[in-house]
Design an enzyme around this catalytic site. Sequence first.
Site, PDB file in Angstrom:
ATOM      1  N   GLU A 693       0.828  -1.204   0.000  1.00 38.56           N
ATOM      2  CA  GLU A 693       0.000   0.000   0.000  1.00 38.56           C
ATOM      3  C   GLU A 693       0.868   1.262   0.000  1.00 38.56           C
ATOM      4  OE1 GLU A 693      -3.154   0.119   2.824  1.00 38.56           O
ATOM      5  OE2 GLU A 693      -3.574  -2.021   2.649  1.00 38.56           O
ATOM      6  N   GLU A 830      -5.672  -8.435   0.064  1.00 42.06           N
ATOM      7  CA  GLU A 830      -6.356  -8.263   1.351  1.00 42.06           C
ATOM      8  C   GLU A 830      -7.842  -8.080   1.098  1.00 42.06           C
ATOM      9  OE1 GLU A 830      -4.920  -5.042   3.623  1.00 42.06           O
ATOM     10  OE2 GLU A 830      -2.886  -5.816   3.853  1.00 42.06           O
TER      11      GLU A 830
END
Length: 914
Positions: A693, A830
């Site tokens: 991220e 995720e």
Amino acid sequence: MSTSNVSIVEIEERLGKVVLTLDPIDKLVDEIHVDLARLASRDDKDGGHGEADDDEDRLVSTKYVEVSSLALQLKNDVKQLKRVLDANPHGGGWYHASSSSVARRPSMEMDTPPVEDLLDGNPRDSDPAALSLESLDGKLRRCLLCLAAFPAGVEAIKKRLLLHWWMGEGFVESIDAAKECFRELVSGGFLQPALHREHCRGVHYCRVNPSVRPRLVDAARNDGFLEFDEEDNPVQSTRRLCLRGNEAAGVRGGNETRGGRWRRRRRRNNSDDDDDGKLLTIYNINQQFVRLDRVGGKPAKTKSRAVLQLGRWRTSVKEHHVELAAGADVLKRAFMCKNLRYLSLRGISLIESLPESIGNLRELVVLDLRACHNLENLPASVGALSRLEYIDVSECLLDAMPEELSCLSNLVVLKGFVVGRAQSKVNPCRLAVLARMPRLRKLKLCTGKHCTVAGDDELRHLEHCDNLRSLTIVWGTKGVSSMIALPARLEKLDLQRTPMNDLLQFIQPSTSASLRKLYIRGGRLRAMTGGAACWKNVEIWRVRFLKNMECEWRDLQTSFPNVMVVENWGCDKLASWPCNHLGVWKRGETVKRSATSFVGVCYGMRGTDFPSPMEVVELYKSNNIRLMRLYHPNHQVLSALCGSGIGIIQGVGDNSILESLGYDQAAATNWVRTNVQAYSPGVSFQYIAVGNEVPAGVEMRFILPAMRNIERALSWQDQGVNGGDADHTGQIIATIHRCVSPGRTTIHKVHSTVLGSHRCTVASQCAPYYAYQYEGGHNIAISYALFTSPGTVVKDGSYNYQNLFDAMVDALYAALERADGENVRIVVAESGWPWSGMMAATVENSRTYYENLISHVGQGTPRRPGVPLQTYTLCSMRIVSSLDYSAMTRRRYTQLPSVSSHPNPSKTRPNNDF
């Protein structure tokens, strides 16, 4: 007429109608068998010798085998019912005349079976299939009697062994006639298919119908074909000898037992074999140390022998050891059998060479030397075997083939041909010579341990083998390849240990117009589709053990538009293909896949009171979870994963190290050496995740340089570990921000182009819960987020969305397409739903989300329908244990510690339960 008499008449009338009904059923079953036989023979024109080890593949579904078996059972039941009706208590048979409604009253005579059948304990006509032995002609009967030599209960007998035996003894004149006999015995129910494979409809392994075997043994005994001891084990007869145990069967006088004398008295006078004292066949059933100087306790006579099956015949993985007790002396005696037509030394150890006297076997048709692992050369006299049709020298230590091999003009099958080295001490047989063999239809060649064929362009001569139908190429440890053209009539191509990275570097579809079957097993191959390449005639495609192979299912369908059967086995990066549990896809069949191949669980380690890594790995295994994501290297976890079979995404660690990995090759190399190479191949690294991220800004610019350096280090590591046979450990993966919506997610075009050119994958966080939480539950219905909406909620052009997850994933697909990155793959790294401490965070909602997510991701998205999406969940082990994970039949609601927590401490996730 009494009431009881009327009832009997009515019953007999109905039974008479049954008889008339059974006749058309019998005829219909016969028609079914004829049609299936024609269907089976449609592709059986390769001229081979009944090969079963991936050499004779069929395209018809396994249901046809079941139809044939059930139809045969129906036919036998019909026959049995007819016999029962004909042997009714009144002693006659029922029939119903078409012109009368009253059945003829049967005779009162009783049909009593012969006394000898009663004493034998086998009532006559008790088994329709066995009784039909009497209806077989002499040729089929003798072929079937050969199977009485094999032990009762054997699981599978290779078709090729039977065909060669029948040819050796002269029961049939050709391999085609032998195949026809085999088909008739299978269709007649005497033999049953065994070891059937999903991609193949042909019967290449068989077993004796259990209901037939007792009668088969009796028939072999009565005909004098074989003799048996009291336990129905074959012993030495006048014409045939079965080798069992540590000595020849019959040495201890098995025929002189009480049972043996009784059996011999029952032999028919009109035996199919003349008792002229000539031993035709010696067949090794399970003897480990073979000798031929004395058989049955008497000096051996050799001239009359036609079949010598001294090697292994079993198909089991645990083959028994076979060795010649007297070494060269056994071979010399074997090569004195001038009438020998079939010789098998398959799998015999310690045979280093063959005597020149093998040239005396002028009648030899079949020579099987496969898996003689010590055999280093073939004598030049093998060229004198002018009638030889089949030779197999696969899995031997040969460096080259003798030049005299060119004299074998009748050769049909040649397996194990070794392409000689360019600078050979001898003058080996070259591939150009094979082009002058007019009958050669099946060829398996190996480039040798140290042979490089590119310099000689040896493989280019294959183009001129005009009659070749099946070709197998096995590359040596240092083999290389160059572009070749295939024979014009080639129908099957099997490539093993391929040295090229791209199949199109070796062959082009334009040179393989007749190719219908394409198999690739092992090697470096990474791609075989691309551009305008179209294998339009390929119907069966099998790939096995290709760890580097990358191919999207939609690309496969584009490049192989007419493929009917696809097999994928041991190819880690092709797990998204819609194959069944056996790795097979068939056109027109719906496959329900287990989620274990594309759903994993993240393993976060920020927190306290976690189970040990070994306990966590056991939890994954016990819940059938085959994929794991690690955010940063942990050597204790990696050690626990060794040998577990769990595939992992290995993160490089905190984003702070991206700069050093991107601008210091030594740092990247050291990272790979410490965290990948040290645990390979025990740990299955599927992806190496660069960044986690990474926010837009300074750190983003380090991702691409870090990916290049990591990939370069992986390539160096593979070359060092595998001696130049690249077997890349893990694929580079880049992580981005979470998906939002199709119109709002963007990808820089430069980034997309680089990712596509490096065959990389983008990992994305896709958590509908965040979107639902951000909107406060006002603009997004919870049913849309939990996959429980009854219908379409959002329309985006031609795409209809029933759940938020698909919309978020397609947002990334759309962004990649706008940036010319349509070939970049996506992994959802995720996804989850919290179960406490937040809005709508309940155990029930969490379980609902995960169960629906797991069952949904295998279906693809509206933009990529049917393409499974590899997804990693953030659920805790408490939730994992309560899920029906991967369609498990057993639910576990055990309270377990959480092992999944997010590695970024800036994100608040109460109780580590996301």
